[in-house]
Design an enzyme around this catalytic site. Sequence first.
Site, short mmCIF file in Angstrom:
data_model
loop_
_atom_site.label_atom_id
_atom_site.label_comp_id
_atom_site.label_asym_id
_atom_site.label_seq_id
_atom_site.Cartn_x
_atom_site.Cartn_y
_atom_site.Cartn_z
N CYS A 188 0.84 -1.20 0.00
CA CYS A 188 0.00 0.00 0.00
C CYS A 188 0.88 1.25 0.00
O CYS A 188 1.76 1.40 0.85
CB CYS A 188 -0.92 0.00 1.22
SG CYS A 188 -1.94 1.49 1.28
N LYS A 216 1.95 -9.67 0.68
CA LYS A 216 1.56 -9.05 -0.61
C LYS A 216 2.44 -7.83 -0.80
O LYS A 216 2.61 -7.02 0.11
CB LYS A 216 0.08 -8.65 -0.57
CG LYS A 216 -0.39 -7.99 -1.86
CD LYS A 216 -1.91 -8.02 -1.97
CE LYS A 216 -2.41 -7.38 -3.24
NZ LYS A 216 -2.69 -5.95 -3.08
N ASN A 257 -0.86 -10.37 -9.44
CA ASN A 257 -2.00 -9.45 -9.30
C ASN A 257 -1.71 -8.18 -10.08
O ASN A 257 -0.57 -7.78 -10.23
CB ASN A 257 -2.19 -9.14 -7.80
CG ASN A 257 -3.09 -7.93 -7.56
OD1 ASN A 257 -2.64 -6.90 -7.06
ND2 ASN A 257 -4.35 -8.05 -7.89
C1 LIG Z 1 -10.54 0.65 -3.29
C2 LIG Z 1 -9.31 -0.20 -3.22
C3 LIG Z 1 -8.81 -0.56 -1.99
C4 LIG Z 1 -7.67 -1.38 -1.89
N1 LIG Z 1 -7.25 -1.77 -0.66
C5 LIG Z 1 -6.22 -2.65 -0.57
C6 LIG Z 1 -5.85 -3.21 0.69
O1 LIG Z 1 -6.46 -2.92 1.73
N2 LIG Z 1 -4.82 -4.09 0.72
C7 LIG Z 1 -4.15 -4.46 -0.43
O2 LIG Z 1 -3.24 -5.30 -0.36
N3 LIG Z 1 -4.48 -3.96 -1.61
C8 LIG Z 1 -5.51 -3.06 -1.71
N4 LIG Z 1 -5.87 -2.58 -2.94
C9 LIG Z 1 -5.09 -2.99 -4.13
C10 LIG Z 1 -5.67 -4.25 -4.75
O3 LIG Z 1 -5.63 -5.32 -3.82
C11 LIG Z 1 -4.89 -4.66 -5.98
O4 LIG Z 1 -3.56 -4.97 -5.61
C12 LIG Z 1 -4.84 -3.57 -7.05
O5 LIG Z 1 -6.11 -2.97 -7.22
C13 LIG Z 1 -4.38 -4.17 -8.40
O6 LIG Z 1 -5.17 -5.28 -8.75
P1 LIG Z 1 -6.44 -5.17 -9.74
O7 LIG Z 1 -5.95 -4.49 -11.00
O8 LIG Z 1 -6.89 -6.59 -9.96
O9 LIG Z 1 -7.46 -4.31 -9.03
C14 LIG Z 1 -7.00 -1.79 -3.06
C15 LIG Z 1 -7.52 -1.43 -4.31
C16 LIG Z 1 -8.66 -0.65 -4.39
C17 LIG Z 1 -9.20 -0.28 -5.76
#
Ligand SMILES: Cc1cc2nc3c(=O)[nH]c(=O)nc-3n(C[C@H](O)[C@H](O)[C@H](O)COP(=O)(O)O)c2cc1C
Length: 326
Positions: A83, A122, A194
């Site tokens: 994050c 992660k 991811n």
């Molecule tokens: C609204 C939102 C909140 C997120 N909160 C977290 C979180 O709490 N922990 C985390 O590891 N990743 C968090 N992420 C990142 C996602 O887990 C992911 O790594 C990122 O969106 C890329 O993957 P995607 O393209 O499949 O969405 C968040 C993403 C979004 C959009």
Amino acid sequence: MMDWTDRHCRMFHRQLSRHAWLYTEMVTTGALLHGDVARHLDFDAAEQPVALQLGGSEPAELAAAAKLGEQWGYAEINLNCGCPSERVQRGAFGACLMAEPGLVADCVRAMREAVNVPVTVKHRIGIDAIEEYGFVRDFVGTIAEAGCQTFIVHARNAILKGLSPKENREIPPLRYEVAYRLKQEFPMLEILINGGITAYAEIDSHLQHVDGVMLGREAYHNPYVLAEVDQRYYGGSEPVASRLDVELAMQRYIGDLVEAGGYMGAVTRHMLGLHRGVAGGRGWRRVLSDARRMQAVRSREQVDVLFEEARSHLRTPIREQMEEVL
Ligand SMILES: Cc1cc2nc3c(=O)[nH]c(=O)nc-3n(C[C@H](O)[C@H](O)[C@H](O)COP(=O)(O)O)c2cc1C
């Protein structure tokens, strides 16, 4: 995902796949050790398997938080090293931990000593301008020595200064090949990939190189994508749940919640993508996002009435399925 994958969201996703591994939002050690534990950790056994994601950087605190998570029944404890938000950086955890692999290793060691469930990490593939493969390789190698077997790789850098968390999910380019290389270099580790993955063809192609795939935004905005996961990847023999099956299960769940004094909109807000791309889906969505009407709902019957009205907007084929069910 913060503010998204709460227990209601996970219950909804669980109707779509019995086997996909679901993750909580990140919960900080501070929130768990000094806050309302039940509010953060309570969940329904029907959501399992669920991993609790922790945010923190102090080994003893993470160990205590992991222990709580295990006691509460979580099947995995995951440490957030991805994050990029400023708030998280002020707490010196999240993605900035990638610069301190020794500290992350100490955290993982302490957590592993405290719990029997798997402890996973992660992370990103780099921070700021560091693009050398050696950086993430050494990070993974150091933490693997502390006993972590599973790494979820969000395959882009985190830019700690100048980009918002949202921009950090879009602007740094995806470099999937870095995750593939990690798997080649550490074949004994479980490497999950991811970032930006939206379709089965993409999942299948990643699975040629790594052990698993995590979907974030696509699973949230287009949840029905999860419906084929069990059959495709877990050898599931049950028929794929229809949108209607899923909706009726959630309608019952919401009925229970409302009868216990809960707010219907706290669940429906996660379901709004269920009929995405289906004729009449917008009308369905409009009814189930009308906060004013949902606030007035106090009984199971009123829940049923609103769902009925929402479904009346769907032209095909859910109306026909409904007639078969009733
Ligand atoms: C609204 C939102 C909140 C997120 N909160 C977290 C979180 O709490 N922990 C985390 O590891 N990743 C968090 N992420 C990142 C996602 O887990 C992911 O790594 C990122 O969106 C890329 O993957 P995607 O393209 O499949 O969405 C968040 C993403 C979004 C959009």
